[in-house]
Design a protein around this motif. Structure first.
Motif, PDB file in Angstrom:
ATOM      1  N   VAL A  45       0.828  -1.207   0.000  1.00  0.00           N
ATOM      2  CA  VAL A  45       0.000   0.000   0.000  1.00  0.00           C
ATOM      3  C   VAL A  45       0.862   1.257   0.000  1.00  0.00           C
ATOM      4  N   ALA A  46       1.989   1.196   0.698  1.00  0.00           N
ATOM      5  CA  ALA A  46       2.876   2.355   0.775  1.00  0.00           C
ATOM      6  C   ALA A  46       3.491   2.654  -0.588  1.00  0.00           C
ATOM      7  N   GLU A  47       4.020   3.858  -0.716  1.00  0.00           N
ATOM      8  CA  GLU A  47       4.666   4.247  -1.965  1.00  0.00           C
ATOM      9  C   GLU A  47       5.779   3.261  -2.304  1.00  0.00           C
ATOM     10  N   GLN A  48       5.817   2.835  -3.557  1.00  0.00           N
ATOM     11  CA  GLN A  48       6.804   1.846  -3.969  1.00  0.00           C
ATOM     12  C   GLN A  48       8.180   2.489  -4.118  1.00  0.00           C
ATOM     13  N   PRO A  49       9.166   2.004  -3.371  1.00  0.00           N
ATOM     14  CA  PRO A  49      10.486   2.640  -3.385  1.00  0.00           C
ATOM     15  C   PRO A  49      11.423   2.122  -4.469  1.00  0.00           C
ATOM     16  N   GLY A  50      10.973   1.159  -5.267  1.00  0.00           N
ATOM     17  CA  GLY A  50      11.845   0.563  -6.278  1.00  0.00           C
ATOM     18  C   GLY A  50      12.673  -0.572  -5.689  1.00  0.00           C
ATOM     19  N   HIS A  51      13.280  -1.375  -6.559  1.00  0.00           N
ATOM     20  CA  HIS A  51      14.074  -2.529  -6.113  1.00  0.00           C
ATOM     21  C   HIS A  51      15.067  -2.893  -7.199  1.00  0.00           C
ATOM     22  N   LEU A  52      15.940  -3.830  -6.868  1.00  0.00           N
ATOM     23  CA  LEU A  52      16.983  -4.273  -7.799  1.00  0.00           C
ATOM     24  C   LEU A  52      16.779  -5.714  -8.262  1.00  0.00           C
ATOM     25  N   SER A  53      15.634  -6.296  -7.956  1.00  0.00           N
ATOM     26  CA  SER A  53      15.461  -7.733  -8.165  1.00  0.00           C
ATOM     27  C   SER A  53      15.413  -8.155  -9.626  1.00  0.00           C
ATOM     28  N   PHE A  54      15.210  -7.207 -10.537  1.00  0.00           N
ATOM     29  CA  PHE A  54      15.339  -7.511 -11.966  1.00  0.00           C
ATOM     30  C   PHE A  54      16.730  -7.144 -12.480  1.00  0.00           C
ATOM     31  N   GLY A  55      17.602  -6.745 -11.572  1.00  0.00           N
ATOM     32  CA  GLY A  55      18.935  -6.340 -11.974  1.00  0.00           C
ATOM     33  C   GLY A  55      19.028  -4.839 -12.166  1.00  0.00           C
ATOM     34  N   HIS A  56      20.153  -4.418 -12.755  1.00  0.00           N
ATOM     35  CA  HIS A  56      20.446  -3.004 -12.938  1.00  0.00           C
ATOM     36  C   HIS A  56      21.597  -2.905 -13.922  1.00  0.00           C
ATOM     37  N   GLY A  57      21.535  -1.947 -14.814  1.00  0.00           N
ATOM     38  CA  GLY A  57      22.627  -1.787 -15.762  1.00  0.00           C
ATOM     39  C   GLY A  57      22.476  -2.657 -16.991  1.00  0.00           C
ATOM     40  N   ARG A  58      23.588  -3.005 -17.591  1.00  0.00           N
ATOM     41  CA  ARG A  58      23.577  -3.635 -18.915  1.00  0.00           C
ATOM     42  C   ARG A  58      22.977  -5.034 -18.913  1.00  0.00           C
ATOM     43  N   HIS A  59      22.913  -5.700 -17.769  1.00  0.00           N
ATOM     44  CA  HIS A  59      22.339  -7.041 -17.701  1.00  0.00           C
ATOM     45  C   HIS A  59      20.942  -7.033 -17.068  1.00  0.00           C
ATOM     46  N   PHE A  60      20.269  -5.898 -17.102  1.00  0.00           N
ATOM     47  CA  PHE A  60      18.905  -5.838 -16.578  1.00  0.00           C
ATOM     48  C   PHE A  60      18.057  -6.916 -17.255  1.00  0.00           C
ATOM     49  N   CYS A  61      17.192  -7.562 -16.476  1.00  0.00           N
ATOM     50  CA  CYS A  61      16.435  -8.720 -16.956  1.00  0.00           C
ATOM     51  C   CYS A  61      15.563  -8.387 -18.164  1.00  0.00           C
ATOM     52  N   LEU A  62      15.809  -9.085 -19.271  1.00  0.00           N
ATOM     53  CA  LEU A  62      15.001  -8.904 -20.473  1.00  0.00           C
ATOM     54  C   LEU A  62      13.545  -9.272 -20.248  1.00  0.00           C
ATOM     55  N   GLY A  63      13.309 -10.246 -19.384  1.00  0.00           N
ATOM     56  CA  GLY A  63      11.961 -10.751 -19.185  1.00  0.00           C
ATOM     57  C   GLY A  63      11.155  -9.990 -18.152  1.00  0.00           C
TER      58      GLY A  63
END
Length: 407
Positions: free
Chosen positions: A335-353
């Motif tokens: 319910v709270a404001e979504q702060p973002g996450h790194l679980s799909f990665g970050h940078g050049r290998h960010f998850c395609l899916g």
């Protein structure tokens, strides 16, 4: 520059059989932002906090190319381990530079957000079929992971990739083993070898007789060589659904434990997309993911990492980092404001899916809970059996009582 020069002595062992991944992650964060760990017999640095992991994932001097790994590190990798499957993978997963861009390019055109959104009605149809299947099961506990969270991503990726109908049963059988579906952890090495060979047969068949789907499009595109093509298809097929199984399982488990938030989602006051994003942060489908290698001596958060040393990405730990998320770090709060996450990665290998996983999560969870709003855990310990994997973070089963189905 700080250096833990008991470099051959791990501060912590990442245990595939850990009973509580998140308790382990809390200990890792206490030990520091970059912690010397042992992972299936291999020594590495573990990025435990959000800021550290963000820096590691985008660092120009940390490469996924195994040629940068110190030979002693490579020699310590044991056959049959998750670390070996990941680090010795020859697909775009471990490619860098121009090779990575070339291998990733054709898939980027398929899995972009706009094209994936066009799949929403089709994904909804597949999810509706699984909901209808649940309604036919006899009364009593139902394993939601096996009967719902696993089949949907598997069927989506099977059809999207264009696996010929005559070969789907065999592919699914092998995938079940390779993905570790079932109550007992098994060595998946042989199943992965057989699946790899079968994918080669499928590609050869589609080269002779093109059909619908991503595989046929990649064959016709002609940008990838024979081995590159098989490697790419295997990566997308396995990675394209295994982590989404964990996402659906973890999200359902969280909502069953948070009935007030579930009620808000069912009323429309809480977006299902917010549930998906909070699950990705709070209960990342991936716990620890190997490896990145230092191409030169460097410093991260005051810790000296020597050329050739390996770094593990600790997604489950970063997702509950109080330094980044404050007092809500260890609490599921969609319910709270979504702060973002790194679980799909970050940078050049960010998850395609990522767009596809998000779509499947939103659609499947909405259909499931709207169909069975009275669903509840089948006992106080439901969903408490860890996967038994150093990579994945979820439960091996999620037994529930579905309750009465809504028309």
């Amino acid at each position: 520059m700080k250096r833990t020069d008991s470099a051959d002595s791990p501060q912590f062992v990442l245990d595939p059989l850990s009973a509580d991944v998140h308790a382990d992650c809390a200990k890792l964060r206490e030990l520091g932002p970059l912690v010397r760990v042992e992972m299936e017999g291999v020594l590495a640095w573990a990025a435990t906090r959000h800021a550290t992991l963000s820096a590691v994932l985008a660092h120009p001097d940390l490469s996924r190319d195994i040629s940068h790994w110190d030979p002693d590190g490579r020699a310590a990798v044991r056959d049959g381990t998750a670390v070996r499957r990941i680090t010795f993978d020859t697909s775009m997963l471990n490619a860098e530079g121009e090779k990575h861009r070339r291998l990733r390019g054709p898939l980027s055109r398929v899995f972009n957000a706009r094209r994936v959104e066009e799949l929403r009605p089709w994904v909804a149809t597949l999810a509706a079929e699984r909901v209808a299947h649940l309604a036919t099961l006899p009364p009593g506990p139902v394993d939601l992971r096996e009967e719902f969270a696993y089949p949907i991503p598997r069927d989506v990726i099977t059809e999207l990739m264009g696996i010929p109908p005559a070969m789907r049963a065999r592919v699914n059988e092998l995938t079940d083993v390779a993905a570790g579906v079932g109550d007992t952890p098994v060595d998946v090495t042989e199943a992965r070898k057989v699946l790899y060979g079968l994918i080669g047969e499928i590609i050869d068949g589609l080269r002779r007789t093109p059909g619908p789907g991503v595989i046929s499009a990649l064959v016709q595109d002609g940008e990838l060589t024979g081995k590159e093509l098989v490697d790419t298809v295997e990566l997308v097929f396995i990675a394209g659904h295994v982590t989404t199984v964990n996402l659906l399982t973890n999200a359902a488990r969280a909502l069953l434990r948070e009935p007030a938030q579930l009620a808000l989602a069912l009323s429309g006051e809480l977006a299902w997309s917010a549930v998906v994003e909070e699950t990705m942060r709070w209960d990342s489908p991936i716990a620890h993911f190997p490896m990145r290698y230092a191409v030169r001596d460097l410093e991260i958060d005051g810790v000296r990492v020597r050329k050739g040393e390996a770094v593990v990405a600790c997604f489950a730990s970063a997702g509950r980092d109080p330094e980044h998320y404050g007092e809500r770090a260890c609490r599921f709060d969609a319910v709270a404001e979504q702060p973002g996450h790194l679980s799909f990665g970050h940078g050049r290998h960010f998850c395609l899916g990522a767009p596809l996983a998000r779509l499947e999560g939103e659609v499947a969870l909405a259909m499931l809970f709207e169909a069975f709003p009275g669903m509840r855990p089948a006992g106080p310990d439901a969903g408490e059996r860890p996967l038994g994997s150093v990579l994945g973070n979820s439960t091996r089963s999620l037994p529930v009582l579905l309750g009465r189905a809504c028309d």
